[in-house]
Design a protein around this motif. Sequence first.
Motif, PDB file in Angstrom:
ATOM      1  N   LEU A  40       7.103  11.338  -1.159  1.00  0.00           N
ATOM      2  CA  LEU A  40       6.150  11.499  -0.062  1.00  0.00           C
ATOM      3  C   LEU A  40       6.874  11.499   1.274  1.00  0.00           C
ATOM      4  O   LEU A  40       7.853  10.781   1.469  1.00  0.00           O
ATOM      5  CB  LEU A  40       5.129  10.352  -0.071  1.00  0.00           C
ATOM      6  N   SER A  41       6.363  12.305   2.195  1.00  0.00           N
ATOM      7  CA  SER A  41       6.895  12.310   3.545  1.00  0.00           C
ATOM      8  C   SER A  41       6.196  11.236   4.374  1.00  0.00           C
ATOM      9  O   SER A  41       5.157  10.685   3.971  1.00  0.00           O
ATOM     10  CB  SER A  41       6.677  13.675   4.192  1.00  0.00           C
ATOM     11  N   VAL A  42       6.753  10.954   5.543  1.00  0.00           N
ATOM     12  CA  VAL A  42       6.124  10.003   6.450  1.00  0.00           C
ATOM     13  C   VAL A  42       4.721  10.469   6.803  1.00  0.00           C
ATOM     14  O   VAL A  42       3.765   9.675   6.831  1.00  0.00           O
ATOM     15  CB  VAL A  42       6.974   9.824   7.722  1.00  0.00           C
ATOM     16  N   ALA A  43       4.581  11.766   7.061  1.00  0.00           N
ATOM     17  CA  ALA A  43       3.274  12.309   7.440  1.00  0.00           C
ATOM     18  C   ALA A  43       2.260  12.156   6.310  1.00  0.00           C
ATOM     19  O   ALA A  43       1.087  11.838   6.553  1.00  0.00           O
ATOM     20  CB  ALA A  43       3.410  13.778   7.822  1.00  0.00           C
ATOM     21  N   THR A  81       4.334   3.468  12.580  1.00  0.00           N
ATOM     22  CA  THR A  81       4.181   2.284  11.724  1.00  0.00           C
ATOM     23  C   THR A  81       4.690   2.571  10.322  1.00  0.00           C
ATOM     24  O   THR A  81       5.421   1.767   9.728  1.00  0.00           O
ATOM     25  CB  THR A  81       2.705   1.864  11.656  1.00  0.00           C
ATOM     26  N   VAL A  82       4.324   3.729   9.791  1.00  0.00           N
ATOM     27  CA  VAL A  82       4.755   4.098   8.441  1.00  0.00           C
ATOM     28  C   VAL A  82       6.272   4.226   8.386  1.00  0.00           C
ATOM     29  O   VAL A  82       6.916   3.786   7.419  1.00  0.00           O
ATOM     30  CB  VAL A  82       4.085   5.412   8.017  1.00  0.00           C
ATOM     31  N   VAL A 131       2.249   9.824   3.880  1.00  0.00           N
ATOM     32  CA  VAL A 131       1.880   8.415   3.773  1.00  0.00           C
ATOM     33  C   VAL A 131       0.965   8.026   4.924  1.00  0.00           C
ATOM     34  O   VAL A 131      -0.034   7.313   4.747  1.00  0.00           O
ATOM     35  CB  VAL A 131       3.131   7.522   3.759  1.00  0.00           C
ATOM     36  N   SER A 132       1.285   8.514   6.101  1.00  0.00           N
ATOM     37  CA  SER A 132       0.470   8.214   7.282  1.00  0.00           C
ATOM     38  C   SER A 132      -0.961   8.695   7.096  1.00  0.00           C
ATOM     39  O   SER A 132      -1.916   7.963   7.380  1.00  0.00           O
ATOM     40  CB  SER A 132       1.094   8.867   8.515  1.00  0.00           C
ATOM     41  N   ALA A 133      -1.115   9.914   6.591  1.00  0.00           N
ATOM     42  CA  ALA A 133      -2.462  10.453   6.377  1.00  0.00           C
ATOM     43  C   ALA A 133      -3.181   9.702   5.269  1.00  0.00           C
ATOM     44  O   ALA A 133      -4.381   9.413   5.366  1.00  0.00           O
ATOM     45  CB  ALA A 133      -2.375  11.941   6.044  1.00  0.00           C
ATOM     46  N   GLY A 134      -2.456   9.352   4.206  1.00  0.00           N
ATOM     47  CA  GLY A 134      -3.083   8.677   3.078  1.00  0.00           C
ATOM     48  C   GLY A 134      -3.549   7.277   3.394  1.00  0.00           C
ATOM     49  O   GLY A 134      -4.552   6.812   2.856  1.00  0.00           O
ATOM     50  N   ALA A 157       0.833  -1.207   0.000  1.00  0.00           N
ATOM     51  CA  ALA A 157       0.000   0.000   0.000  1.00  0.00           C
ATOM     52  C   ALA A 157       0.865   1.252   0.000  1.00  0.00           C
ATOM     53  O   ALA A 157       0.531   2.255  -0.651  1.00  0.00           O
ATOM     54  CB  ALA A 157      -0.928  -0.002   1.215  1.00  0.00           C
ATOM     55  N   VAL A 158       1.992   1.215   0.732  1.00  0.00           N
ATOM     56  CA  VAL A 158       2.915   2.355   0.736  1.00  0.00           C
ATOM     57  C   VAL A 158       3.457   2.592  -0.669  1.00  0.00           C
ATOM     58  O   VAL A 158       3.460   3.716  -1.182  1.00  0.00           O
ATOM     59  CB  VAL A 158       4.065   2.121   1.730  1.00  0.00           C
ATOM     60  N   LEU A 159       3.911   1.529  -1.324  1.00  0.00           N
ATOM     61  CA  LEU A 159       4.469   1.672  -2.672  1.00  0.00           C
ATOM     62  C   LEU A 159       3.430   2.183  -3.655  1.00  0.00           C
ATOM     63  O   LEU A 159       3.737   2.972  -4.558  1.00  0.00           O
ATOM     64  CB  LEU A 159       5.036   0.335  -3.151  1.00  0.00           C
ATOM     65  N   GLU A 160       2.181   1.742  -3.504  1.00  0.00           N
ATOM     66  CA  GLU A 160       1.125   2.158  -4.425  1.00  0.00           C
ATOM     67  C   GLU A 160       0.751   3.625  -4.258  1.00  0.00           C
ATOM     68  O   GLU A 160       0.088   4.192  -5.129  1.00  0.00           O
ATOM     69  CB  GLU A 160      -0.110   1.286  -4.227  1.00  0.00           C
ATOM     70  N   MET A 161       1.158   4.259  -3.172  1.00  0.00           N
ATOM     71  CA  MET A 161       0.837   5.670  -2.977  1.00  0.00           C
ATOM     72  C   MET A 161       1.643   6.576  -3.899  1.00  0.00           C
ATOM     73  O   MET A 161       1.218   7.679  -4.222  1.00  0.00           O
ATOM     74  CB  MET A 161       1.065   6.077  -1.522  1.00  0.00           C
ATOM     75  N   PHE A 162       2.817   6.124  -4.330  1.00  0.00           N
ATOM     76  CA  PHE A 162       3.644   6.952  -5.210  1.00  0.00           C
ATOM     77  C   PHE A 162       3.012   7.014  -6.601  1.00  0.00           C
ATOM     78  O   PHE A 162       2.515   6.016  -7.113  1.00  0.00           O
ATOM     79  CB  PHE A 162       5.056   6.393  -5.300  1.00  0.00           C
ATOM     80  N   SER A 163       3.039   8.185  -7.190  1.00  0.00           N
ATOM     81  CA  SER A 163       2.425   8.382  -8.506  1.00  0.00           C
ATOM     82  C   SER A 163       3.147   9.502  -9.229  1.00  0.00           C
ATOM     83  O   SER A 163       4.044  10.158  -8.664  1.00  0.00           O
ATOM     84  CB  SER A 163       0.940   8.735  -8.352  1.00  0.00           C
TER      85      SER A 163
END
Length: 269
Positions: free
Chosen positions: A30-33, A45-46, A35-38, A18-24
Amino acid sequence: MPKQSTGQPVRSAERMLAVLEMFSFDRPALSVAEVSAGLNLATSTVRRLLNVLEAHGFVRYSAQSGKFAPDFQVVRLAAVAVEGNDLLAAAGGVLDGLRERTGEACQLTVLSGGEVVFVDRRESQSVIRIFSPIGFRSPAWDGRASGKALMAWLPADEMEGLLPGAEEWQRGSGPNAAEDPTEFLARLAVVREQGYAVNDEETERDVWAVAAPVRDHSGRVVAAVNVPVLKARVVQDDRARELTEAVVAAAEEVSRALGNYRGRTGRQN
């Protein structure tokens, strides 16, 4: 010994994916914050997930920006996927020929998780170029010709399962975008009837595109060949007809290379 539960490792793996899929393309870092919000996960954890991905070369951290971005392990896997992919191998020469025949950009797309993913392309030599980069994703129902070609032959329950409801429907930005899911489904019926899909200013003003389905040996639609152009280039003479015929022929050629010999790709049930 008691059998250990695999729940936690599976959840961790799912979260990493899911983390990897957030990149576009819109958000390449992306920052930790962010990714955490998304993902609605705790920042601790992130951070652990990103640290593991970084240790294995899947992301890299920039101290200057304070953000993570995909790294070379992703590139390596992408190269492996391309090298061993029958669809890309079958379509490569066909896309070359389609660009030579039409002089326009041409693209190959697939359906993944309700989204159109652009997996190969050839650029045109025009001064003004219209194309989507490899890896670009968009909702399959946003009006793109390729999205309609990929969705039109899905089973009804699967097709409707991909569509947002009337209340969640977000109209496309083009002047001819479908107003609601009912209108979009009616347009898919037209696609099935004629064997190809057209985007006539549904996603953007002044953009026209045509796409045709690619089928595998079983007759299942597995991809779409697409040509996007400025609408001004198709309103004269028989340019729209010429592009449509070229795209349909190209999709049929790829289908034959995948073992589909049962006639016109767009006409099968």
